[in-house]
Design a protein around this motif. Sequence first.
Motif, PDB file in Angstrom:
ATOM      1  N   TYR A 112       0.739  -1.323  -0.144  1.00 44.40           N
ATOM      2  CA  TYR A 112      -0.127  -0.025   0.072  1.00 44.40           C
ATOM      3  C   TYR A 112       0.906   1.328  -0.152  1.00 44.40           C
ATOM      4  CZ  TYR A 112      -3.546  -3.467   1.691  1.00 44.40           C
ATOM      5  OH  TYR A 112      -4.443  -4.188   1.722  1.00 44.40           O
ATOM      6  N   GLY A 113       0.552   2.271  -0.692  1.00 40.40           N
ATOM      7  CA  GLY A 113       1.302   3.527  -0.613  1.00 40.40           C
ATOM      8  C   GLY A 113       0.104   4.710  -0.867  1.00 40.40           C
ATOM      9  N   ASN A 114       0.558   5.976  -0.257  1.00 41.76           N
ATOM     10  CA  ASN A 114      -0.331   7.002  -0.500  1.00 41.76           C
ATOM     11  C   ASN A 114       0.326   8.377  -0.509  1.00 41.76           C
ATOM     12  OD1 ASN A 114      -0.373   8.259   2.335  1.00 41.76           O
ATOM     13  ND2 ASN A 114      -0.936   5.937   2.589  1.00 41.76           N
ATOM     14  N   PRO A 144       2.288  12.727  -7.282  1.00 46.87           N
ATOM     15  CA  PRO A 144       1.754  12.066  -6.186  1.00 46.87           C
ATOM     16  C   PRO A 144       1.397  10.695  -6.379  1.00 46.87           C
ATOM     17  CG  PRO A 144       0.204  13.687  -7.090  1.00 46.87           C
ATOM     18  CD  PRO A 144       1.522  14.061  -7.731  1.00 46.87           C
ATOM     19  N   LEU A 145       0.701  10.243  -7.869  1.00 48.96           N
ATOM     20  CA  LEU A 145       0.498   9.124  -8.265  1.00 48.96           C
ATOM     21  C   LEU A 145       1.856   8.112  -8.089  1.00 48.96           C
ATOM     22  CD1 LEU A 145      -1.444   6.831  -9.029  1.00 48.96           C
ATOM     23  CD2 LEU A 145      -1.064   7.748 -11.258  1.00 48.96           C
ATOM     24  N   THR A 146       3.046   8.816  -8.578  1.00 47.10           N
ATOM     25  CA  THR A 146       4.515   8.186  -8.652  1.00 47.10           C
ATOM     26  C   THR A 146       4.868   7.904  -7.103  1.00 47.10           C
ATOM     27  OG1 THR A 146       5.095   9.362 -10.718  1.00 47.10           O
ATOM     28  CG2 THR A 146       6.739   8.238  -9.223  1.00 47.10           C
ATOM     29  N   GLN A 147       4.638   8.599  -6.402  1.00 47.98           N
ATOM     30  CA  GLN A 147       4.939   8.707  -4.982  1.00 47.98           C
ATOM     31  C   GLN A 147       4.077   7.695  -4.122  1.00 47.98           C
ATOM     32  OE1 GLN A 147       4.550  12.592  -3.585  1.00 47.98           O
ATOM     33  NE2 GLN A 147       6.758  13.179  -3.800  1.00 47.98           N
ATOM     34  N   ALA A 148       2.964   7.597  -4.671  1.00 50.85           N
ATOM     35  CA  ALA A 148       2.017   6.349  -3.753  1.00 50.85           C
ATOM     36  C   ALA A 148       2.316   5.208  -4.597  1.00 50.85           C
ATOM     37  CB  ALA A 148       0.484   6.946  -4.234  1.00 50.85           C
TER      38      ALA A 148
END
Length: 235
Positions: free
Chosen positions: A149-151, A162-166
């Motif tokens: 999981y990532g956010n 932000p999508l890359t970081q998540a």
Amino acid sequence: MKGAGIALVAILLSACGDVSIKPAARLPKPLIVPIPADVGLIIPADTRKYIDQETRFGVDWTVDLGPGEVRLMQYVFKDLFQHVEEFRDLDAARAGKGLKALFETRVDQYSFVTARETKGRYYAVTIRYRINLYTPQGEKVDSYTLTGYGNSLALGMSGSKPLTQATVGAMRDAAAKFLVQFPEQPAGQQLARNETVVADKPSIAADAAQIEAVPIDEPVDELQDTSSGPRLLRQ
């Protein structure tokens, strides 16, 4: 003022454009003692070329996950084992010499929610992996599933960062779970004794592994809570 207005329109239009990312996660060196076994790592073509493509709210989203997943699996297995030999398929891996086990890594599912779906608060990503374990001769021993999981907070107007970081967060989460949990599995204990894994009766998990959705109505700090600990499901 006219120039400023044109610039603002340009920014708004660019914010509504398509999103295409190619995430890659680098792992810090884990504080673990490598398992003293030589193993084979199979990264099949569908993992190497894994791409998620979706259209939401008139925006095309493309996540080219394959290259980053290849590097992630290489990092994980080279950190976990004394020696790793890489193969493109099971047939090629069977020809390996002196190996104690073969591992085949797959991405089962990638899913995400956008800032629009979380009312402008954050992006969240779930990635489900399957890692198949075989004997050196190619007989299936076990199958493990794990979910990362990532956010990331939705800062700015573009969804790319932000999508890359998540996504990177989800990749790192799954990697950490495998590094921590696999040595506790029976096969991990066998390999820790430098024993060759053997095919036995098929193992059956008590509960079927399911993809778990990241909740989109809870605070980000609650999403980052890992107090329940990592889980590795056998199937």
